[in-house]
Design a protein around this motif. Structure first.
Motif, mmCIF file in Angstrom:
data_model
loop_
_atom_site.group_PDB
_atom_site.id
_atom_site.type_symbol
_atom_site.label_atom_id
_atom_site.label_comp_id
_atom_site.label_asym_id
_atom_site.label_seq_id
_atom_site.Cartn_x
_atom_site.Cartn_y
_atom_site.Cartn_z
ATOM 1 N N GLN A 26 0.824 -1.211 0.000
ATOM 2 C CA GLN A 26 0.000 0.000 0.000
ATOM 3 C C GLN A 26 0.860 1.265 0.000
ATOM 4 O O GLN A 26 0.531 2.263 -0.656
ATOM 5 N N LEU A 27 1.980 1.243 0.717
ATOM 6 C CA LEU A 27 2.892 2.389 0.698
ATOM 7 C C LEU A 27 3.500 2.569 -0.691
ATOM 8 O O LEU A 27 3.696 3.701 -1.154
ATOM 9 N N ALA A 28 3.785 1.452 -1.360
ATOM 10 C CA ALA A 28 4.327 1.531 -2.718
ATOM 11 C C ALA A 28 3.298 2.117 -3.690
ATOM 12 O O ALA A 28 3.646 2.894 -4.587
ATOM 13 N N LEU A 29 2.040 1.770 -3.506
ATOM 14 C CA LEU A 29 0.992 2.331 -4.356
ATOM 15 C C LEU A 29 0.896 3.845 -4.194
ATOM 16 O O LEU A 29 0.604 4.563 -5.150
ATOM 17 N N ARG A 30 1.159 4.333 -2.993
ATOM 18 C CA ARG A 30 1.104 5.780 -2.761
ATOM 19 C C ARG A 30 2.191 6.522 -3.543
ATOM 20 O O ARG A 30 2.072 7.728 -3.766
ATOM 21 N N ARG A 31 3.231 5.815 -3.913
ATOM 22 C CA ARG A 31 4.279 6.425 -4.731
ATOM 23 C C ARG A 31 3.913 6.427 -6.215
ATOM 24 O O ARG A 31 4.726 6.772 -7.056
ATOM 25 N N LYS A 32 2.711 6.006 -6.528
ATOM 26 C CA LYS A 32 2.248 5.931 -7.907
ATOM 27 C C LYS A 32 3.034 4.902 -8.714
ATOM 28 O O LYS A 32 3.193 5.035 -9.933
ATOM 29 N N TRP A 33 3.523 3.880 -8.035
ATOM 30 C CA TRP A 33 4.162 2.774 -8.724
ATOM 31 C C TRP A 33 3.107 1.757 -9.142
ATOM 32 O O TRP A 33 2.030 1.663 -8.537
ATOM 33 N N ARG A 34 3.452 0.979 -10.172
ATOM 34 C CA ARG A 34 2.619 -0.163 -10.530
ATOM 35 C C ARG A 34 3.138 -1.343 -9.710
ATOM 36 O O ARG A 34 4.285 -1.758 -9.866
ATOM 37 N N VAL A 35 2.289 -1.852 -8.817
ATOM 38 C CA VAL A 35 2.715 -2.852 -7.836
ATOM 39 C C VAL A 35 2.185 -4.229 -8.226
ATOM 40 O O VAL A 35 0.996 -4.400 -8.508
ATOM 41 N N TRP A 36 3.095 -5.181 -8.225
ATOM 42 C CA TRP A 36 2.764 -6.579 -8.443
ATOM 43 C C TRP A 36 3.043 -7.336 -7.153
ATOM 44 O O TRP A 36 3.868 -6.912 -6.347
ATOM 45 N N ALA A 37 2.386 -8.459 -6.945
ATOM 46 C CA ALA A 37 2.548 -9.167 -5.684
ATOM 47 C C ALA A 37 2.433 -10.673 -5.876
ATOM 48 O O ALA A 37 1.799 -11.151 -6.824
ATOM 49 N N THR A 38 3.078 -11.398 -4.955
ATOM 50 C CA THR A 38 2.821 -12.825 -4.830
ATOM 51 C C THR A 38 2.070 -13.043 -3.524
ATOM 52 O O THR A 38 2.297 -12.339 -2.538
ATOM 53 N N ALA A 39 1.155 -13.996 -3.530
ATOM 54 C CA ALA A 39 0.360 -14.290 -2.341
ATOM 55 C C ALA A 39 -0.431 -15.562 -2.591
ATOM 56 O O ALA A 39 -0.578 -16.013 -3.735
ATOM 57 N N SER A 40 -0.960 -16.107 -1.525
ATOM 58 C CA SER A 40 -1.886 -17.228 -1.646
ATOM 59 C C SER A 40 -3.152 -16.748 -2.361
ATOM 60 O O SER A 40 -3.548 -15.592 -2.217
#
Length: 339
Positions: A166-180
């Motif tokens: 969420q902090l990365a999204l605030r930087r206007k980055w395109r965020v990808w993630a791994t998760a269950s």
């Protein structure tokens, strides 16, 4: 300055390296804080993976009878000389691993690491901020705030990675993630561009296809040093590999290829090496995180609250993954453990 205190309290104590169930409940005597310190009457304790890890290892500075626990929330019952934190106020804190910790009715902490909890933020929410939130903040500060970048956060179902994403999204980055897969819809609803199942052996290829001609600017890993090493080929020119769990002692790529920068994250290091200015930044970051919780712009991991008596078995459940995807909190009841 000190409010009226009970003379004794209960604490879970460590005897030797081993399992959380080996912790022993003992009665201890309340002692006034020293200069620069505050005495906190704990109302909520948060369990973190670091807790069971250090219990298993037994740091060199620990002696039998040491109280573990890094995160807590409570009421300031007394302050030492030179402290401006008001008695009776509510604070959250991250305790140094080498000092008596939060698995107790009272904990003495340096005032530098105390975060004032604003009105409207519950003890449960505040307890989820110090270790996970400040770790996420520290990880993010490793990477320059440059626009229009792609970043990867692994293990986004966990407390640290969820906040970091969420902090990365605030930087206007395109965020990808791994998760269950059970976390997929929630993460996508937060604005994450894509969520990949880390158990799928082809997820790296799926991410590469989704990126197209772009490359990752940074990868934030919450798994292990060995796992972080496998992420290095996904990162583009002049990118960053941030190890939140473990560290890399050797470069993962040949020299003079993508000019990859390596970063380690160690929140506990602040207790031994932070300057006064570092502590001001720490408290400012903590205040911003708590404010985001207060106004509803920061989602935290779901939690479960357990009784003080159940702390060792619940910490063992966290260690052995019998409880997944939830923050384990421990309520400290005055009527049960004080006299």
């Amino acid at each position: 300055m000190m409010t009226s205190l009970t003379s004794t309290y209960h604490a879970w104590t460590w005897l030797e390296p081993g399992e959380p169930e080996q912790l022993r409940l003992v009665e201890q005597v309340v002692a006034p804080p020293g200069p620069g310190e505050i005495l906190v009457r704990n109302t909520m304790i948060a369990l973190n993976p670091v807790d069971w890890k250090v219990i298993a290892q037994g740091p060199a500075e620990w002696k039998p009878g040491h109280v573990p626990g890094v995160d807590g929330v409570g009421i300031v019952s007394a302050v030492g000389d030179g402290v401006s934190v008001p008695v009776g106020g509510r604070v959250a804190y991250h305790q140094a691993i080498g000092k008596p910790g939060s698995f107790a009715g009272y904990t003495t902490v340096d005032a530098d690491c105390a975060l004032v909890v604003p009105q409207g933020v519950s003890d449960e929410s505040a307890a989820g901020i110090p270790c996970p939130g400040l770790t996420a903040w520290q990880a993010l500060t490793k990477v320059p705030d440059m626009p229009n970048r792609d970043v990867l956060v692994t293990g986004a179902g966990g407390a640290v990675a969820l906040i970091l994403a969420q902090l990365a999204l605030r930087r206007k980055w395109r965020v990808w993630a791994t998760a269950s897969p059970i976390h997929r819809e929630r993460l996508l609803a937060l604005g994450i561009a894509g969520v990949f199942d880390y158990r799928d052996g082809g997820w790296c290829g799926q991410l590469t296809d989704a990126l197209g001609p772009r490359r990752l600017f940074a990868a934030f890993d919450t798994t292990s040093g060995a796992y972080a090493r496998t992420l290095a080929p996904l990162i583009g020119y002049n990118g960053h590999l941030v190890c939140i769990q473990d560290r890399l002692d050797a470069p993962p790529l040949s020299p003079f290829t993508t000019a990859l920068s390596l970063h380690e994250v160690a929140l506990n290091s602040a207790h031994g090496h932070a300057t006064a200015e570092d502590w001001r930044e720490w408290r400012h970051a903590g205040a911003q995180l708590l404010e985001a919780v207060q106004i509803g712009t920061l989602d935290l991991q779901p939690h479960v609250v357990i009784a003080f008596d159940d702390l060792p078995t619940s910490l063992s459940a966290l260690k052995h993954q019998r409880i997944k995807g939830k923050k384990i909190l421990v309520r400290v009841e005055m009527t049960r453990h004080y006299r």
